[in-house]
Design a protein around this motif. Structure first.
Motif, PDB file in Angstrom:
ATOM      1  N   SER A 245      -3.952  -1.129 -12.602  1.00  0.00           N
ATOM      2  CA  SER A 245      -2.904  -1.498 -11.656  1.00  0.00           C
ATOM      3  C   SER A 245      -3.125  -0.821 -10.302  1.00  0.00           C
ATOM      4  O   SER A 245      -3.856   0.173 -10.200  1.00  0.00           O
ATOM      5  N   ARG A 246      -2.462  -1.361  -9.290  1.00  0.00           N
ATOM      6  CA  ARG A 246      -2.524  -0.772  -7.943  1.00  0.00           C
ATOM      7  C   ARG A 246      -2.013   0.665  -7.988  1.00  0.00           C
ATOM      8  O   ARG A 246      -2.535   1.554  -7.339  1.00  0.00           O
ATOM      9  N   GLN A 247      -0.987   0.852  -8.804  1.00  0.00           N
ATOM     10  CA  GLN A 247      -0.361   2.167  -8.901  1.00  0.00           C
ATOM     11  C   GLN A 247      -1.343   3.204  -9.444  1.00  0.00           C
ATOM     12  O   GLN A 247      -1.361   4.351  -8.993  1.00  0.00           O
TER      13      GLN A 247
ATOM     14  N   GLU B 283       3.017   4.047  -0.858  1.00  0.00           N
ATOM     15  CA  GLU B 283       3.409   4.539  -2.174  1.00  0.00           C
ATOM     16  C   GLU B 283       4.888   4.958  -2.189  1.00  0.00           C
ATOM     17  O   GLU B 283       5.564   4.791  -3.205  1.00  0.00           O
TER      18      GLU B 283
ATOM     19  N   SER C 296      -3.647   4.237  -6.764  1.00  0.00           N
ATOM     20  CA  SER C 296      -2.935   5.146  -5.866  1.00  0.00           C
ATOM     21  C   SER C 296      -2.832   6.543  -6.470  1.00  0.00           C
ATOM     22  O   SER C 296      -3.038   7.553  -5.784  1.00  0.00           O
TER      23      SER C 296
ATOM     24  N   TYR D  99       6.953   1.920  -2.670  1.00  0.00           N
ATOM     25  CA  TYR D  99       6.800   1.454  -4.050  1.00  0.00           C
ATOM     26  C   TYR D  99       7.678   2.281  -4.987  1.00  0.00           C
ATOM     27  O   TYR D  99       8.389   1.737  -5.843  1.00  0.00           O
TER      28      TYR D  99
ATOM     29  N   GLU E  79      -0.579  -7.773 -12.688  1.00  0.00           N
ATOM     30  CA  GLU E  79      -1.345  -7.760 -13.940  1.00  0.00           C
ATOM     31  C   GLU E  79      -0.432  -7.665 -15.168  1.00  0.00           C
ATOM     32  O   GLU E  79      -0.884  -7.848 -16.303  1.00  0.00           O
ATOM     33  N   LYS E  80       0.824  -7.370 -14.964  1.00  0.00           N
ATOM     34  CA  LYS E  80       1.769  -7.226 -16.082  1.00  0.00           C
ATOM     35  C   LYS E  80       2.080  -8.584 -16.717  1.00  0.00           C
ATOM     36  O   LYS E  80       2.207  -9.592 -16.024  1.00  0.00           O
TER      37      LYS E  80
ATOM     38  N   ARG F  41     -13.340   2.939  -0.683  1.00  0.00           N
ATOM     39  CA  ARG F  41     -12.603   1.678  -0.638  1.00  0.00           C
ATOM     40  C   ARG F  41     -12.596   1.113   0.780  1.00  0.00           C
ATOM     41  O   ARG F  41     -12.750  -0.083   0.991  1.00  0.00           O
TER      42      ARG F  41
ATOM     43  N   GLU G 256      -0.788   3.988 -17.331  1.00  0.00           N
ATOM     44  CA  GLU G 256       0.564   3.572 -17.730  1.00  0.00           C
ATOM     45  C   GLU G 256       0.781   3.793 -19.220  1.00  0.00           C
ATOM     46  O   GLU G 256       1.862   4.213 -19.641  1.00  0.00           O
TER      47      GLU G 256
ATOM     48  N   GLU H 105       0.830  -1.208   0.000  1.00  0.00           N
ATOM     49  CA  GLU H 105       0.000   0.000   0.000  1.00  0.00           C
ATOM     50  C   GLU H 105       0.867   1.263   0.000  1.00  0.00           C
ATOM     51  O   GLU H 105       0.510   2.268  -0.594  1.00  0.00           O
TER      52      GLU H 105
ATOM     53  N   ASP I  37      -2.297  -0.450 -18.072  1.00  0.00           N
ATOM     54  CA  ASP I  37      -3.618   0.174 -18.044  1.00  0.00           C
ATOM     55  C   ASP I  37      -3.547   1.583 -18.653  1.00  0.00           C
ATOM     56  O   ASP I  37      -2.492   2.007 -19.132  1.00  0.00           O
TER      57      ASP I  37
ATOM     58  N   ASN J 190      -8.098  -3.382  -0.465  1.00  0.00           N
ATOM     59  CA  ASN J 190      -6.872  -2.587  -0.594  1.00  0.00           C
ATOM     60  C   ASN J 190      -6.729  -2.112  -2.048  1.00  0.00           C
ATOM     61  O   ASN J 190      -7.563  -2.427  -2.904  1.00  0.00           O
ATOM     62  N   GLN J 191      -5.664  -1.379  -2.310  1.00  0.00           N
ATOM     63  CA  GLN J 191      -5.496  -0.786  -3.639  1.00  0.00           C
ATOM     64  C   GLN J 191      -5.329  -1.863  -4.720  1.00  0.00           C
ATOM     65  O   GLN J 191      -5.857  -1.735  -5.826  1.00  0.00           O
ATOM     66  N   GLN J 192      -4.585  -2.920  -4.375  1.00  0.00           N
ATOM     67  CA  GLN J 192      -4.372  -3.992  -5.334  1.00  0.00           C
ATOM     68  C   GLN J 192      -5.687  -4.656  -5.701  1.00  0.00           C
ATOM     69  O   GLN J 192      -5.985  -4.879  -6.882  1.00  0.00           O
TER      70      GLN J 192
ATOM     71  N   ASN K 221       3.520  -5.790  -9.651  1.00  0.00           N
ATOM     72  CA  ASN K 221       2.336  -5.455 -10.454  1.00  0.00           C
ATOM     73  C   ASN K 221       1.874  -6.719 -11.162  1.00  0.00           C
ATOM     74  O   ASN K 221       2.191  -6.937 -12.334  1.00  0.00           O
TER      75      ASN K 221
END
Lengths: 271, 71
Positions: free
Chosen positions: B28-30, A104, B33, A107, A185-186, B11, A207, A102, A204, B17-19, A183
């Motif tokens: 994506s989670r990003q 950021e 965010s 990340y 989903e990549k 949420r 991106e 979570e 997505d 959670n974000q994911q 990530n």
């Protein structure tokens, strides 16, 4: 009445376009004049410098140095870049293990290290590829008259190129796979020839927007670089008789860039 | 930034959670965010998908306020 309104709107738009062009025309002509004068001064200086052999001496020194190191560049890059990649990856992986999925800031720190790995590996790849043909030219100039030097140089060149390719590939694979772990989903494997296509497809909208903005920034930078290189080819042709091959290559790159841009634009407009 | 959102609040209501949120709406989670921080404005399609997850209206989650700056 509607036609009259449309004509009036179109006339207003066209008038605004002409007005905008006129407002910028003066500055454009001033820039043209400055470029002509500047180009003339640079050309005159280059002629003077050429007469005194300053430029030729510098160019000869650069060529000699470049050829001298060309055989060893890939090997050195492999040895130097490997510990850099190991340090970056280990730090990124350690932070990934502690990441709560979570935070950021965490990340961004991990992603920053992975992006740096990919950036460095790309630069190393380009430098290796550039020095590879220079190295071959050097080896051929040594010739079989000095067999020991010939084969040692050959081993360094080929061995170094293979080594740096392996190091870069593994570094990129590690970075991409850790990125995929963060990530999920990549999609795409670095060993797949269709990797770029699969990766972008799995990105997505946010991106993809980032990729497109980065691509346009690269396009603008390349356009500027092409103009600078064209000027250098012009100077080189006049002063050093470098032949037509360099400017031909620049022209091919310029044409490919321009055609690719416009073809894609026209395809997108037809959708 | 003219587009404000209450995505994090919504949420939290359904405890994802974000994911997980990203998986539900196909991003994506990003990106989730970035939306929550106001760094990215979702497309209409994505905004509608997000609203559907919460069974709410888009206007309940996102709010546009014209502050005179360009995005």
């Amino acid at each position: 009445m509607n036609n009259e309104v449309n004509l009036s709107n179109k006339e207003q738009i066209e008038s605004a376009i002409v007005k905008e062009d006129k407002s910028k025309l003066k500055g454009f002509f001033i820039l043209l004049v400055i470029s002509f004068i500047g180009g003339g001064i640079v050309g005159a200086l280059m002629t003077v410098a050429d007469d005194s052999n300053i430029i030729m001496s510098v160019v000869d020194a650069v060529i000699t140095l470049t050829e001298g190191i060309s055989v060893y560049v890939s090997a050195v890059l492999a040895v130097v870049s490997l510990p850099v990649f190991i340090v970056l990856y280990k730090k990124a992986y350690k932070e990934y293990k502690l990441w709560d999925e979570e935070n950021e800031e965490q990340y961004k720190a991990i992603d920053g290290r992975l992006s740096l790995m990919l950036f460095i590996s790309s630069i190393v790849l380009i430098v290796s590829y550039v020095f590879m043909p220079i190295g071959f030219a050097k080896i051929l100039s040594i010739g079989k008259s000095q067999p020991v030097l010939f084969w040692v140089s050959f081993a360094f060149l080929i061995g170094g190129f293979i080594a740096v390719t392996v190091v870069i590939t593994i570094a990129q694979q590690k970075a991409v796979n850790l990125g995929k772990a963060m990530n999920p989903e990549k999609r795409g494997s670095v060993f797949d020839t269709k990797f770029q296509k699969q990766w972008i497809k799995s990105c997505d909208e946010a991106e993809q927007k980032m990729i497109h903005e980065s691509a346009f920034a690269a396009y603008k930078a390349t356009s500027t670089a092409i103009m600078v290189l064209w000027f250098l080819c012009l100077a080189g042709t006049i002063m050093f008789d470098i032949g037509i091959f360099p400017v031909f290559i620049i022209g091919v790159i310029w044409m490919v860039q321009t055609v690719a841009y416009f073809v894609k634009g026209m395809q997108l407009e037809k959708r | 930034m003219p587009l404000y959102n209450r995505l994090k609040e919504f949420r939290a209501r359904i405890n994802v959670n974000q994911q997980q949120m990203g998986t539900l709406v196909g991003v994506s989670r990003q990106t989730i965010s970035q939306i929550e921080r106001g760094d990215y404005s979702p497309s209409v399609t994505l905004a509608l998908k997000i609203a559907k997850v919460f069974e709410a209206r888009v206007e309940d989650i996102f709010d546009y306020v014209d502050d005179g700056t360009d995005e």
